[in-house]
Design a protein around this motif. Structure first.
Motif, short mmCIF file in Angstrom:
data_model
loop_
_atom_site.label_atom_id
_atom_site.label_comp_id
_atom_site.label_asym_id
_atom_site.label_seq_id
_atom_site.Cartn_x
_atom_site.Cartn_y
_atom_site.Cartn_z
N MET A 1 25.08 10.46 1.05
CA MET A 1 25.63 11.80 0.88
C MET A 1 24.98 12.75 1.88
SD MET A 1 25.65 14.16 -2.54
CE MET A 1 26.32 15.82 -2.50
N ALA A 2 25.81 13.56 2.54
CA ALA A 2 25.29 14.48 3.55
C ALA A 2 24.48 15.59 2.89
CB ALA A 2 26.45 15.08 4.34
N GLN A 3 23.34 15.90 3.49
CA GLN A 3 22.49 16.97 3.00
C GLN A 3 22.30 18.00 4.12
OE1 GLN A 3 21.70 17.14 -0.05
NE2 GLN A 3 22.13 15.07 -0.72
N ALA A 4 22.35 19.28 3.75
CA ALA A 4 22.17 20.35 4.73
C ALA A 4 21.25 21.41 4.14
CB ALA A 4 23.52 20.97 5.11
N TYR A 5 20.41 21.97 5.00
CA TYR A 5 19.44 22.99 4.58
C TYR A 5 19.36 24.09 5.63
CZ TYR A 5 17.87 19.51 1.20
OH TYR A 5 17.83 18.60 0.18
N PHE A 6 18.99 25.28 5.15
CA PHE A 6 18.72 26.41 6.04
C PHE A 6 17.21 26.50 6.19
CE2 PHE A 6 18.19 30.75 7.43
CZ PHE A 6 19.33 31.02 8.18
N ILE A 7 16.75 26.52 7.43
CA ILE A 7 15.31 26.59 7.71
C ILE A 7 14.94 28.02 8.11
CG2 ILE A 7 13.42 25.76 9.17
CD1 ILE A 7 14.44 23.51 7.58
N THR A 8 14.00 28.59 7.38
CA THR A 8 13.51 29.91 7.73
C THR A 8 11.99 29.89 7.78
OG1 THR A 8 13.72 32.30 7.25
CG2 THR A 8 13.33 30.84 5.37
N GLY A 9 11.40 31.00 8.22
CA GLY A 9 9.94 31.06 8.34
C GLY A 9 9.39 32.35 7.79
N THR A 10 8.10 32.39 7.63
CA THR A 10 7.44 33.60 7.15
C THR A 10 7.37 34.66 8.24
OG1 THR A 10 5.35 32.46 7.63
CG2 THR A 10 6.05 32.56 5.33
N ASP A 11 7.57 34.25 9.48
CA ASP A 11 7.44 35.20 10.58
C ASP A 11 7.87 34.49 11.86
OD1 ASP A 11 6.85 37.44 12.03
OD2 ASP A 11 4.74 37.53 11.48
N THR A 12 7.95 35.25 12.94
CA THR A 12 8.13 34.64 14.24
C THR A 12 6.91 33.77 14.55
OG1 THR A 12 9.41 36.53 15.02
CG2 THR A 12 8.44 35.13 16.70
N ASP A 13 7.14 32.65 15.17
CA ASP A 13 6.07 31.70 15.54
C ASP A 13 5.41 31.04 14.33
OD1 ASP A 13 6.48 32.19 18.26
OD2 ASP A 13 5.04 33.85 18.28
N ALA A 14 6.15 30.95 13.22
CA ALA A 14 5.63 30.20 12.07
C ALA A 14 5.75 28.70 12.31
CB ALA A 14 6.38 30.60 10.80
N GLY A 15 6.58 28.33 13.28
CA GLY A 15 6.75 26.91 13.59
C GLY A 15 8.02 26.32 13.02
N LYS A 16 9.05 27.14 12.84
CA LYS A 16 10.32 26.64 12.28
C LYS A 16 10.89 25.49 13.10
CE LYS A 16 12.56 30.48 12.58
NZ LYS A 16 11.45 31.23 13.24
N THR A 17 10.95 25.69 14.40
CA THR A 17 11.57 24.67 15.25
C THR A 17 10.75 23.39 15.26
OG1 THR A 17 12.57 26.37 16.64
CG2 THR A 17 12.43 24.14 17.56
N SER A 18 9.44 23.51 15.32
CA SER A 18 8.59 22.32 15.32
C SER A 18 8.78 21.51 14.05
CB SER A 18 7.11 22.73 15.46
OG SER A 18 6.88 23.34 16.70
N ILE A 19 8.82 22.20 12.91
CA ILE A 19 9.01 21.52 11.63
C ILE A 19 10.42 20.94 11.54
CG2 ILE A 19 9.05 21.79 9.13
CD1 ILE A 19 6.23 21.85 10.47
N ALA A 20 11.41 21.72 11.97
CA ALA A 20 12.79 21.23 11.93
C ALA A 20 12.94 19.98 12.80
CB ALA A 20 13.75 22.31 12.39
N ALA A 21 12.40 20.02 14.00
CA ALA A 21 12.48 18.86 14.90
C ALA A 21 11.75 17.66 14.31
CB ALA A 21 11.90 19.22 16.26
N GLY A 22 10.61 17.91 13.67
CA GLY A 22 9.87 16.83 13.02
C GLY A 22 10.65 16.20 11.88
N LEU A 23 11.32 17.03 11.09
CA LEU A 23 12.15 16.52 9.99
C LEU A 23 13.32 15.70 10.53
CD1 LEU A 23 12.24 19.64 7.64
CD2 LEU A 23 11.24 17.40 7.08
N LEU A 24 13.94 16.18 11.59
CA LEU A 24 15.06 15.44 12.18
C LEU A 24 14.59 14.10 12.73
CD1 LEU A 24 16.70 18.43 14.07
CD2 LEU A 24 17.70 17.24 12.12
N TYR A 25 13.43 14.10 13.38
CA TYR A 25 12.87 12.85 13.90
C TYR A 25 12.60 11.87 12.76
CZ TYR A 25 9.92 9.64 16.56
OH TYR A 25 9.40 8.51 17.15
N ALA A 26 12.01 12.38 11.68
CA ALA A 26 11.72 11.51 10.53
C ALA A 26 13.01 10.94 9.94
CB ALA A 26 10.95 12.30 9.48
N ALA A 27 14.05 11.76 9.89
CA ALA A 27 15.33 11.29 9.36
C ALA A 27 15.93 10.20 10.25
CB ALA A 27 16.30 12.46 9.24
#
Length: 233
Positions: free
Chosen positions: A1-27
């Motif tokens: 089943m397809a899963q989708a999420y919205f990724i947000t951060g506590t601030d600019t430079d919280a590391g949203k993209t790094s974490i998102a890319a890491g999650l995608l790599y793990a998937a």
């Protein structure tokens, strides 16, 4: 089943993209199809193909479903400033309705694991009347909050979490991303966050000398399984 999420951060430079890319790599390591979107990106560079944003390119690099850049990042702006100011300077009108239609193109691909990454923190304006959080509300996606762990992060995290819940969305969980390697009382800060955050901590990612998706994914394996297997709902 397809899963989708919205990724947000506590601030600019919280590391949203790094974490998102890491999650995608793990998937991908779990043999799942992946896709991500960065609807609005400031701080882009002009190339032969047009404006390109490094965050959007990092997400594309970890997506098994390959789409045109313009669909992954429909709004790219050169200056690294607030999106609504960048759009105004570029004479571009941003609206939730347009972003919603663009996001639907991504979601209709039905990848096993899809991430839509915001810009800055939760309540980022895109115009005089709308916020990027309005897009998450329109999409009704569960939210993953990336907490940039540094001095002051407890307040930022708790306020962001409360805002997400007050907007009627599900906070699927949060990721502690240590952005300050010299953060004083790190253990105590993380314990306080775990105590007061109204959602599970999906992972703790230490400050890494090489913040590549491959290295970060090591700390996100269980978080990825949790999200993909719909345990968050």
């Amino acid at each position: 089943m397809a899963q989708a999420y919205f990724i947000t951060g506590t601030d600019t430079d919280a590391g949203k993209t790094s974490i998102a890319a890491g999650l995608l790599y793990a998937a991908k390591q779990q043999q799942r199809s992946t896709l991500a979107m960065k609807p609005i990106a400031s701080g882009s560079e002009m190339t032969a193909e047009g404006l390109r944003n490094s965050d959007a390119l990092a997400l594309i690099a970890q997506s098994t479903v390959q789409l045109p850049y313009s669909e992954v990042n429909p709004y790219a702006f050169a200056p690294a400033i607030a999106p609504h100011i960048a759009a105004e300077e570029a004479d571009v009108e941003l609206s939730v309705s347009d972003l919603y239609r663009a996001a639907q193109v991504i979601l209709q691909e039905q990848a096993d694991f899809t991430l839509i990454e915001g810009a800055g923190g939760w309540r980022v304006p895109i115009s005089a009347t709308e916020f990027l959080s309005d897009l998450a509300i329109a999409l009704q996606l569960p939210v993953v909050l990336v907490v940039g762990v540094k001095l002051g992060c407890i307040n930022h995290a708790l306020l962001s979490a409360q805002a997400i819940l007050n907007d009627g969305l599900e906070l699927a969980g949060w990721v502690a991303n240590v952005v300050d390697p010299n953060c004083a009382r790190l253990t105590e800060n993380l314990a306080t966050l775990r105590l007061h955050m109204p959602a599970p901590c999906l992972a703790e990612v230490p400050h890494l000398p090489i913040a590549s998706a491959e290295y970060i994914a090591v700390y996100l394996q269980q978080a990825c399984l949790y999200l993909i297997n719909d345990t968050a709902k």
